[in-house]
Design a protein around this motif. Sequence first.
Motif, PDB file in Angstrom:
ATOM      1  N   LEU B 102       0.905  -0.925   0.111  1.00  0.00           N
ATOM      2  CA  LEU B 102      -0.011  -0.148   0.125  1.00  0.00           C
ATOM      3  C   LEU B 102       0.900   1.341   0.221  1.00  0.00           C
ATOM      4  O   LEU B 102       0.616   2.096  -0.825  1.00  0.00           O
ATOM      5  N   PHE B 103       1.465   1.350   1.037  1.00  0.00           N
ATOM      6  CA  PHE B 103       2.802   2.817   0.199  1.00  0.00           C
ATOM      7  C   PHE B 103       3.770   2.481  -0.237  1.00  0.00           C
ATOM      8  O   PHE B 103       3.758   3.600  -0.781  1.00  0.00           O
ATOM      9  N   GLN B 104       4.152   1.790  -0.700  1.00  0.00           N
ATOM     10  CA  GLN B 104       5.179   1.812  -1.944  1.00  0.00           C
ATOM     11  C   GLN B 104       4.234   2.126  -3.300  1.00  0.00           C
ATOM     12  O   GLN B 104       4.706   3.146  -3.795  1.00  0.00           O
ATOM     13  N   ILE B 105       3.045   1.874  -2.629  1.00  0.00           N
ATOM     14  CA  ILE B 105       2.237   2.184  -4.366  1.00  0.00           C
ATOM     15  C   ILE B 105       1.953   3.777  -4.429  1.00  0.00           C
ATOM     16  O   ILE B 105       1.543   4.865  -5.189  1.00  0.00           O
ATOM     17  N   PHE B 173      10.218   4.573 -10.684  1.00  0.00           N
ATOM     18  CA  PHE B 173      11.411   4.453 -12.165  1.00  0.00           C
ATOM     19  C   PHE B 173       9.912   4.089 -13.496  1.00  0.00           C
ATOM     20  O   PHE B 173       9.418   4.583 -14.099  1.00  0.00           O
ATOM     21  N   MET B 174       9.649   2.689 -12.495  1.00  0.00           N
ATOM     22  CA  MET B 174       8.452   2.659 -13.153  1.00  0.00           C
ATOM     23  C   MET B 174       6.695   3.673 -13.585  1.00  0.00           C
ATOM     24  O   MET B 174       6.787   3.415 -15.219  1.00  0.00           O
ATOM     25  N   LEU B 175       6.484   3.436 -12.749  1.00  0.00           N
ATOM     26  CA  LEU B 175       5.373   4.642 -12.604  1.00  0.00           C
ATOM     27  C   LEU B 175       6.233   5.738 -14.139  1.00  0.00           C
ATOM     28  O   LEU B 175       4.785   6.276 -14.369  1.00  0.00           O
ATOM     29  N   ARG B 176       7.403   6.157 -13.282  1.00  0.00           N
ATOM     30  CA  ARG B 176       7.196   7.535 -13.943  1.00  0.00           C
ATOM     31  C   ARG B 176       7.209   7.132 -16.201  1.00  0.00           C
ATOM     32  O   ARG B 176       7.072   7.732 -16.372  1.00  0.00           O
ATOM     33  N   GLN B 177       7.802   6.110 -16.063  1.00  0.00           N
ATOM     34  CA  GLN B 177       7.593   5.332 -17.177  1.00  0.00           C
ATOM     35  C   GLN B 177       6.658   5.903 -17.801  1.00  0.00           C
ATOM     36  O   GLN B 177       6.334   6.204 -19.345  1.00  0.00           O
ATOM     37  N   PHE B 178       5.431   5.399 -16.941  1.00  0.00           N
ATOM     38  CA  PHE B 178       4.251   5.176 -17.849  1.00  0.00           C
ATOM     39  C   PHE B 178       3.455   6.581 -18.180  1.00  0.00           C
ATOM     40  O   PHE B 178       3.100   6.784 -19.627  1.00  0.00           O
ATOM     41  N   PHE B 179       4.128   7.036 -16.643  1.00  0.00           N
ATOM     42  CA  PHE B 179       3.090   8.613 -16.723  1.00  0.00           C
ATOM     43  C   PHE B 179       3.579   9.382 -17.723  1.00  0.00           C
ATOM     44  O   PHE B 179       3.377  10.525 -18.470  1.00  0.00           O
ATOM     45  N   LEU B 180       5.024   9.787 -18.660  1.00  0.00           N
ATOM     46  CA  LEU B 180       5.788   9.776 -18.800  1.00  0.00           C
ATOM     47  C   LEU B 180       4.549   9.901 -20.776  1.00  0.00           C
ATOM     48  O   LEU B 180       5.126  10.574 -21.443  1.00  0.00           O
ATOM     49  N   SER B 181       4.293   9.085 -20.456  1.00  0.00           N
ATOM     50  CA  SER B 181       3.588   8.494 -22.033  1.00  0.00           C
ATOM     51  C   SER B 181       2.711   9.102 -22.269  1.00  0.00           C
ATOM     52  O   SER B 181       1.869   9.143 -23.159  1.00  0.00           O
ATOM     53  N   LEU B 182       1.065   9.779 -21.324  1.00  0.00           N
ATOM     54  CA  LEU B 182       0.230  10.007 -21.389  1.00  0.00           C
ATOM     55  C   LEU B 182       0.726  11.507 -21.961  1.00  0.00           C
ATOM     56  O   LEU B 182       1.413  12.115 -21.566  1.00  0.00           O
ATOM     57  N   PRO B 183      -0.816  12.161 -22.648  1.00  0.00           N
ATOM     58  CA  PRO B 183      -0.061  12.910 -23.543  1.00  0.00           C
ATOM     59  C   PRO B 183      -0.620  14.409 -23.050  1.00  0.00           C
ATOM     60  O   PRO B 183      -1.042  14.398 -21.382  1.00  0.00           O
ATOM     61  N   ALA B 184       0.966  15.483 -23.332  1.00  0.00           N
ATOM     62  CA  ALA B 184       0.967  16.915 -21.754  1.00  0.00           C
ATOM     63  C   ALA B 184      -0.402  17.364 -22.181  1.00  0.00           C
ATOM     64  O   ALA B 184      -0.581  18.380 -21.120  1.00  0.00           O
ATOM     65  N   VAL B 205      -4.585  10.958 -13.902  1.00  0.00           N
ATOM     66  CA  VAL B 205      -3.817  10.061 -13.318  1.00  0.00           C
ATOM     67  C   VAL B 205      -3.414   8.352 -13.388  1.00  0.00           C
ATOM     68  O   VAL B 205      -3.364   8.289 -14.153  1.00  0.00           O
ATOM     69  N   VAL B 206      -4.310   8.408 -12.571  1.00  0.00           N
ATOM     70  CA  VAL B 206      -4.243   7.224 -11.762  1.00  0.00           C
ATOM     71  C   VAL B 206      -5.185   6.852 -12.352  1.00  0.00           C
ATOM     72  O   VAL B 206      -5.195   5.361 -12.823  1.00  0.00           O
ATOM     73  N   PRO B 207      -6.741   7.249 -12.458  1.00  0.00           N
ATOM     74  CA  PRO B 207      -7.275   6.399 -13.031  1.00  0.00           C
ATOM     75  C   PRO B 207      -6.822   5.536 -14.920  1.00  0.00           C
ATOM     76  O   PRO B 207      -7.366   5.033 -14.947  1.00  0.00           O
ATOM     77  N   LEU B 208      -6.073   6.969 -15.100  1.00  0.00           N
ATOM     78  CA  LEU B 208      -5.638   6.191 -16.899  1.00  0.00           C
ATOM     79  C   LEU B 208      -4.587   4.923 -17.018  1.00  0.00           C
ATOM     80  O   LEU B 208      -4.292   4.397 -17.485  1.00  0.00           O
ATOM     81  N   SER B 209      -4.184   4.966 -14.810  1.00  0.00           N
ATOM     82  CA  SER B 209      -2.843   4.539 -15.126  1.00  0.00           C
ATOM     83  C   SER B 209      -3.115   2.739 -14.060  1.00  0.00           C
ATOM     84  O   SER B 209      -1.911   2.149 -13.368  1.00  0.00           O
ATOM     85  N   LYS B 210      -4.341   2.804 -14.085  1.00  0.00           N
ATOM     86  CA  LYS B 210      -4.578   0.878 -13.165  1.00  0.00           C
ATOM     87  C   LYS B 210      -3.564   0.416 -13.752  1.00  0.00           C
ATOM     88  O   LYS B 210      -3.255  -0.415 -12.331  1.00  0.00           O
ATOM     89  N   GLY B 211      -4.020   0.151 -15.054  1.00  0.00           N
ATOM     90  CA  GLY B 211      -3.009  -1.544 -15.371  1.00  0.00           C
ATOM     91  C   GLY B 211      -1.524  -1.173 -15.342  1.00  0.00           C
ATOM     92  O   GLY B 211      -1.346  -1.720 -14.485  1.00  0.00           O
ATOM     93  N   SER B 212      -0.690  -0.033 -15.354  1.00  0.00           N
ATOM     94  CA  SER B 212       0.909  -0.193 -14.672  1.00  0.00           C
ATOM     95  C   SER B 212       0.232   0.401 -13.461  1.00  0.00           C
ATOM     96  O   SER B 212       1.854  -0.323 -12.202  1.00  0.00           O
ATOM     97  N   ILE B 213      -0.027   0.325 -12.761  1.00  0.00           N
ATOM     98  CA  ILE B 213      -0.208   0.678 -11.057  1.00  0.00           C
ATOM     99  C   ILE B 213      -0.619  -0.970 -10.351  1.00  0.00           C
ATOM    100  O   ILE B 213       0.722  -0.869  -9.788  1.00  0.00           O
TER     101      ILE B 213
END
Lengths: 311, 296
Positions: B102-105, B173-184, B205-213
């Motif tokens: 939970l905390f790491q997420i 690192f992993m989540l940053r990679q994914f967040f970067l792919s969201l259109p600016a 951001v969070v709803p769009l990234s459920k998969g990678s989270i």
Amino acid sequence: MTDTTQRKSTPITSATIKSDRRRKLWQAVEGYLYLAPTLIVLAIFVFIPIITSFQISLTRVAPFGGATRFVGFENYTRLFNSQEYFDTIRITLLFTLYTVPTGIILAVALAILLSYPMKRLSWLHRLLIFLPIVISTAVTGVLFRWIYHPVVGYLNYVLSLIGVDGPNWLNDADWALISVSMAVVWRQLGFNTIIALAGIQNINEVYYEAAKVDGATVYHRIRYVMLPLLSPTLFFLLIINVINSLQVFGEINILTRGSQATRTMLYSIYDNAFVGTPFRGLASAEAYLLFLLILVLSIIQFRFVGRRVHY
Amino acid sequence: MVEEKSLSVSPAQVASTEADDRSRWLTPLILQVILILLGLFVAFPIILAVLTSFKVPEDIINYPPTLFPDVWTFENYVTAWTSQPLARYFLNSVIQTSIIVLFQIITSILAAYAFAILKFPGRDVMFFLILGSLMVPFQLTFIPNFILISDLGWANTYMGLTVPFLASAFGVFMLRQFFLSLPAELYDAAKIDGASSWTYLWRVVVPLSKGSISAFGIFAFLSAWNQYLWPLIITNEPEMRTLQIGIRFFLFDQERGADWGGIMAATVIALLPTLLIFLVAQRQLVKGIATTGLKG
């Protein structure tokens, strides 16, 4: 960008400059607020300990729970003057030698087979071969203790079928390190195969086609087309596996409880710091030297192997 | 490190199985047999553990050993569960793992968001600092951390088991990679609508990234559940042991009595949650390893 358009439309007054500054300041503060939880945890448990660890390595606790005193590099010189310490280095390097090449070769071989186009059951092959990725070091230890069991273990039973009298794997000083190595190779196999397979699938098919047109055999295609193109992946596997091999603990702790023949550098750190009378200064000195070894091995690999990698 | 590709169906790669090919001996059928045998060989220790856990004691020490139980019994699970505080170990592992995951997420989402979306001075330096922490081997930190946690009086507590792992550089690192792919443009649009960064993070951001989270969550779960060295040194009271440490002590206690059935039952209990995760999320796990080159 938005700043310039704003400035064009509104005359610059000291008030707008002030609010602009305040906005910038808030942006900075905001950014660090988001980072704060991660930075605090990493600072306390990763960055500061790098320094305290070194400080501890320069101290020694007087016997019978006496005061801690500064002894300079005494712990280091003590290590360099002890045969036991050089034994742990030798065992660690041997362990790396046993596990890393075997692990990578097996993974590449499995990945080559898995990369063949299969219409059926390819999910099952992957399921079975990737399975070890979720297995813990403790479970690996327990499972192999059972397999290596001198009386009821399966390994010696299977060997007896082909007429070989299996050794007492874990208690025989000649076999203990090899036994631990086999267990660790098994645990790493899923991970290594996934990386190798991803590397193989990344290679453009055109290269194989070209080689095939030239009449290259499967062996030649693997040897002269695939392996060179796979070299970045192989190099990555080498680096990761060498580092991992220096940090194996769970299997040793469960399989041999760190017997003489399997006492690696990391195991010795654990043993000195936490078993019986703690020698934390000595253990910290060992930890620093192990860190140094990881660094040196990585540099050597980058320098001598990395150079031969085709990107 | 390695680019992701569909790992499900791969095109002809190293060799093809065409009739005119020199590799004619490697027919699909033979390959099928080889792969299944190799797969069973790799999975053998686990299959063996599961089968042994259902055997009666006489069956286990039989010579020559058999693979399948003569008589199937559930007794080993009952013994394992009652003779040892296995239920307590299980509970400890569940609590320890839940807190860490939970905390790491949460901490990783926050930091990854700052690195991927926000702009502030020192951002890139901080990113490399956090990335650099991945290169610090744990043997350099675990002695000072043990001393610190003990001095705080947190040995043998859930605090001691979890606090050093509440953040994850890997997760950032992993989540940053994914967040970067969201259109600016998304961010700019939200800003124009008057949304704060905080609202944008949790509403967009969070709803769009459920998969990678959730993919990261799986890795966090596996590495927390499978931890060994830290729980071993930070707990010495049996009731605070995690399952991984529990099976070690169970093994050492029972070995003389040779209760291998019980030991295997306990081991199966310890690996069951990770096995389930593997069966459910194999694809995500494999993709995560293949794209990041890291195991969490």
